[in-house]
Write an enzyme that holds these catalytic residues in place. Structure first.
Site, PDB file in Angstrom:
ATOM      1  N   GLU A  10       0.815  -1.224   0.000  1.00 54.23           N
ATOM      2  CA  GLU A  10       0.000   0.000   0.000  1.00 54.23           C
ATOM      3  C   GLU A  10       0.845   1.268   0.000  1.00 54.23           C
ATOM      4  OE1 GLU A  10      -0.613  -2.623   1.874  1.00 54.23           O
ATOM      5  OE2 GLU A  10      -2.647  -3.250   1.349  1.00 54.23           O
ATOM      6  N   PHE A  15      -9.254  -2.162   1.565  1.00 55.07           N
ATOM      7  CA  PHE A  15     -10.065  -1.785   2.723  1.00 55.07           C
ATOM      8  C   PHE A  15      -9.522  -0.465   3.259  1.00 55.07           C
ATOM      9  CE2 PHE A  15     -10.811  -6.276   2.423  1.00 55.07           C
ATOM     10  CZ  PHE A  15     -12.111  -6.463   2.878  1.00 55.07           C
ATOM     11  N   ASP A  63      -9.143   0.461   6.112  1.00 52.28           N
ATOM     12  CA  ASP A  63      -8.226   0.179   7.228  1.00 52.28           C
ATOM     13  C   ASP A  63      -6.773   0.145   6.757  1.00 52.28           C
ATOM     14  OD1 ASP A  63     -10.484  -1.302   9.247  1.00 52.28           O
ATOM     15  OD2 ASP A  63     -10.831  -1.410   7.095  1.00 52.28           O
ATOM     16  N   PHE A  64      -6.560  -0.264   5.507  1.00 45.86           N
ATOM     17  CA  PHE A  64      -5.185  -0.411   5.006  1.00 45.86           C
ATOM     18  C   PHE A  64      -4.564   0.916   4.556  1.00 45.86           C
ATOM     19  CE2 PHE A  64      -6.624  -4.880   3.410  1.00 45.86           C
ATOM     20  CZ  PHE A  64      -6.850  -5.267   4.717  1.00 45.86           C
ATOM     21  N   HIS A 111     -10.981  -4.586   9.249  1.00 46.99           N
ATOM     22  CA  HIS A 111     -11.523  -4.481   7.890  1.00 46.99           C
ATOM     23  C   HIS A 111     -12.857  -3.734   7.869  1.00 46.99           C
ATOM     24  CE1 HIS A 111      -8.729  -7.842   7.344  1.00 46.99           C
ATOM     25  NE2 HIS A 111      -8.828  -7.707   6.046  1.00 46.99           N
TER      26      HIS A 111
END
Lengths: 327, 320
Positions: free
Chosen positions: A60, A83, A85-86, A129
């Site tokens: 990422e 997601f 979150d990432f 997630h």
């Protein structure tokens, strides 16, 4: 106009922009033959090939950093972060690099990149997630932040984001991907960033909401309408830049405000919206304290009943509206 | 046998002396509190940075680092605008908003110095992706230090660039210390370049204090990368003479060690080479040195006579 899902609308927006502008390309994990983890980019690799629909390693930080580098040198990358979150893994690239290049270089750079990510709970994917982290990005000058709540908005706003000369964080809502709605098919249908929409007109109370909570709010509003309570539902659609006018004017009209989102309450964006209201002339029109209905300040749990309990329910939204009306 | 033209050697010697004079001036300013903030000087690393830049084409791109003064002077820069930026003036490269750590000139391919260690990796990879997708024939020089080689972005960048065969030279200026910690305490291998094999790309070690070696090797490497063969990792072994930043008491290394490296001064080595090969004589070289110092003095005058940024500009250029 054609009925399509939120996901199809996003797909169509990318397809149209990639046809229109050869500098637009998509990169991310599994966006190619797999079509993206949620199937949003299905069919794009067939039309545009591997050069413009790029499967990446699970990296990422570099995907996002490379988007900034490609953008500043003349491309218009769309990055998919699977997601929301990432995005934590891409923070330096987004926050320290992409958001600041223009300012710290004295206005001589532009960074036209769009970072798409899937936010929100409701899929049983638990704590890592399911987050709604939009407030973080709103806190960074240089970024724009979009959270579409309908298929039509998703299409029009994504096209605007791709054409924008700034880094835009485009927060898709997982649980809306399969929601259907009427979407204009015209190639030039654009919804400018920073323009909100009154999703339902009313006169007794204003509810400001966006993203996944919007259909829930609208359902409650229709129910209350039948009971004689007129609810105005305002969707800012973009959080940065924020259409302050549309919110302030609505509150001046109704004198009461309920704010609803899925993200954790503490430090969340509803606090910002509340401040916009009380710092404006709308303050003088308020007949009751503003009510905030947000997610609980907990990580998203796995058990479906627990997971549901974290975000505002229809019952809670109804209760919140009645509370602000002293009923 | 001299294969580098006199014009190149003259320009190289000029830029190295300008970088040295610039940084000595900056050091002087900071010591007297005449500029605020902090700065990271690269005295001792001039050959490593400048000869590498000069081996590339003028329209190639680069990303620079927090210790980037020599790098951007190597790329070719307007010294007036550079000194003005250091002094926070409106006529500076970034209108006084960037300072020492953010000198950039995007239009000529200088994509900016970076305050974050390893922060330039992604930008360099993305810039290289643009060159490949647009088929421009240009390549990207990504400067970073030994410290940045231990950031996660280093791994992600080399991996992605190697998979996509992007035209980027990852150029590690190994000056032996990440701030105060020597590399033998932060890496379990002797050479950063050894890591190239993990990505299936060539790795090179060069003597960063020898401008001729840097230039010659980088010419070959640039040709390889421009040929569509994918990225390379270059490790330029060098040393910074001064502390990490203005507040460094340098308790982590000995004076003897610093003196040993000063004997390998990159500017003196180049001077010796030029004289021994009869390219220019001492008088000509002295003149270049004097002109370099004069150019810096002139730039200081320009900067001092420049206006501060108007307060209204504080909210300008957040968004395009």
């Amino acid at each position: 106009m054609r009925e399509m899902t939120y996901k199809e609308a996003i797909n169509l927006a990318m397809r149209e922009e990639m046809r229109r502008d050869p500098d637009v390309f998509l990169m991310g994990e599994d966006v190619g033959i797999y079509g993206g983890a949620f199937g949003v980019s299905v069919g794009l690799i067939e039309e545009f090939g591997e050069e413009r629909v790029r499967d990446t390693p699970i990296s990422e930080a570099i995907i996002t950093g490379a988007a900034a580098g490609a953008a500043v040198t003349g491309m218009r990358p769309i990055v998919e972060i699977m997601f929301m979150d990432f995005t934590t893994l891409a923070m330096d690239a987004l926050v320290n690099q992409a958001a600041k290049m223009r300012y710290m270089f004295g206005g001589k750079a532009k960074v036209p990149m769009t970072l798409r990510c899937a936010g929100g709970s409701g899929t049983g994917a638990a704590a890592q997630h399911s987050q709604s982290l939009e407030a973080w990005f709103c806190h960074i000058p240089g970024l724009k932040v979009v959270v579409p709540g309908t298929p039509k908005d998703a299409k029009g706003l994504l096209k605007a984001a791709i054409r924008d000369d700034n880094p835009v964080v485009f927060v898709e809502q997982k649980t809306l991907y399969k929601e259907k709605g009427m979407v204009p098919e015209e190639d030039d249908f654009i919804i400018p960033l920073g323009v909100g929409e009154i999703k339902k007109e009313g006169k007794d109370v204003t509810v400001v909401s966006y993203g996944r909570m919007l259909p829930r709010v609208l359902k409650v509003a229709e129910e209350l309408e039948r009971e004689g309570i007129s609810v105005e539902v305002v969707d800012p659609r973009t959080l940065v830049p924020l259409d302050k006018e549309i919110i302030i004017n609505s509150v001046i009209k109704t004198g009461r405000a309920v704010l609803v989102n899925e993200a954790c309450k503490t430090g969340g964006y509803l606090g910002e919206i509340a401040s916009v209201i009380v710092e404006s002339e709308a303050f003088d029109y308020l007949d009751a304290p503003i009510v905030r209905l947000a997610g609980l300040d907990v990580p998203i749990p796995y058990n479906p009943e627990l997971e549901k309990a974290v975000v505002p329910s229809e019952e809670q939204i109804r209760a919140g509206i009645l509370k602000v009306l002293n009923r | 046998m001299n294969t580098i033209s006199k014009e190149i050697l003259r320009e190289m010697y000029k830029r190295m002396n300008e970088a040295r004079a610039f940084e000595e001036k900056v050091s002087y300013f900071f010591a007297r509190g005449m500029v605020h903030g902090t700065t990271h000087l690269s005295i001792g690393q001039e050959a490593s940075a400048i000869a590498a830049c000069m081996a590339l084409n003028d329209d190639d791109l680069m990303t620079s680092t927090h210790r980037g003064h020599s790098q951007v002077i190597g790329k070719g820069i307007d010294l007036n605008k550079m000194v003005a930026e250091l002094l926070g003036k409106y006529t500076g490269y970034c209108k006084g908003k960037g300072g020492s750590m953010h000198i950039a000139d995007v239009e000529v391919g200088n994509l900016g110095a970076n305050g974050v260690v390893g922060g330039g990796h992604g930008i360099a990879v993305g810039a290289a992706l643009t060159q490949k997708m647009k088929n421009t024939g240009k390549i990207v020089l990504c400067f970073f230090g030994d410290g940045a080689a231990n950031e996660g972005s280093f791994h992600e960048a080399l991996n992605l660039a190697s998979v996509w065969k992007l035209p980027v030279i990852f150029y590690c200026e190994n000056n032996q210390y990440g701030m105060s910690v020597p590399i033998d305490k932060t890496m379990n291998i002797e050479n950063v370049a050894d890591r190239a094999s993990a990505y299936g790309i060539p790795g090179y070690i060069i003597d960063g204090n020898n401008a001729i070696e840097v230039y010659t090797k980088m010419k070959e490497i640039a040709k390889y990368v421009r040929g569509g063969n994918g990225p390379v990792l270059v490790e330029s072994k060098t040393y910074r003479w001064l502390g990490h930043s203005k507040s460094d008491a340098q308790v982590y290394r000995t004076k003897e060690e610093v003196e040993t490296w000063k004997k390998k001064c990159p500017i003196q080595q180049l001077r010796k080479y030029i004289i021994e090969n009869n390219v220019m004589d001492a008088r000509e070289l002295d003149e270049i040195e004097n002109n370099a110092r004069k150019a810096i003095e002139d730039a200081v005058i320009f900067a001092n006579n420049s206006p501060n940024p108007p307060i209204e500009s504080v909210t300008e250029d957040v968004y395009a």
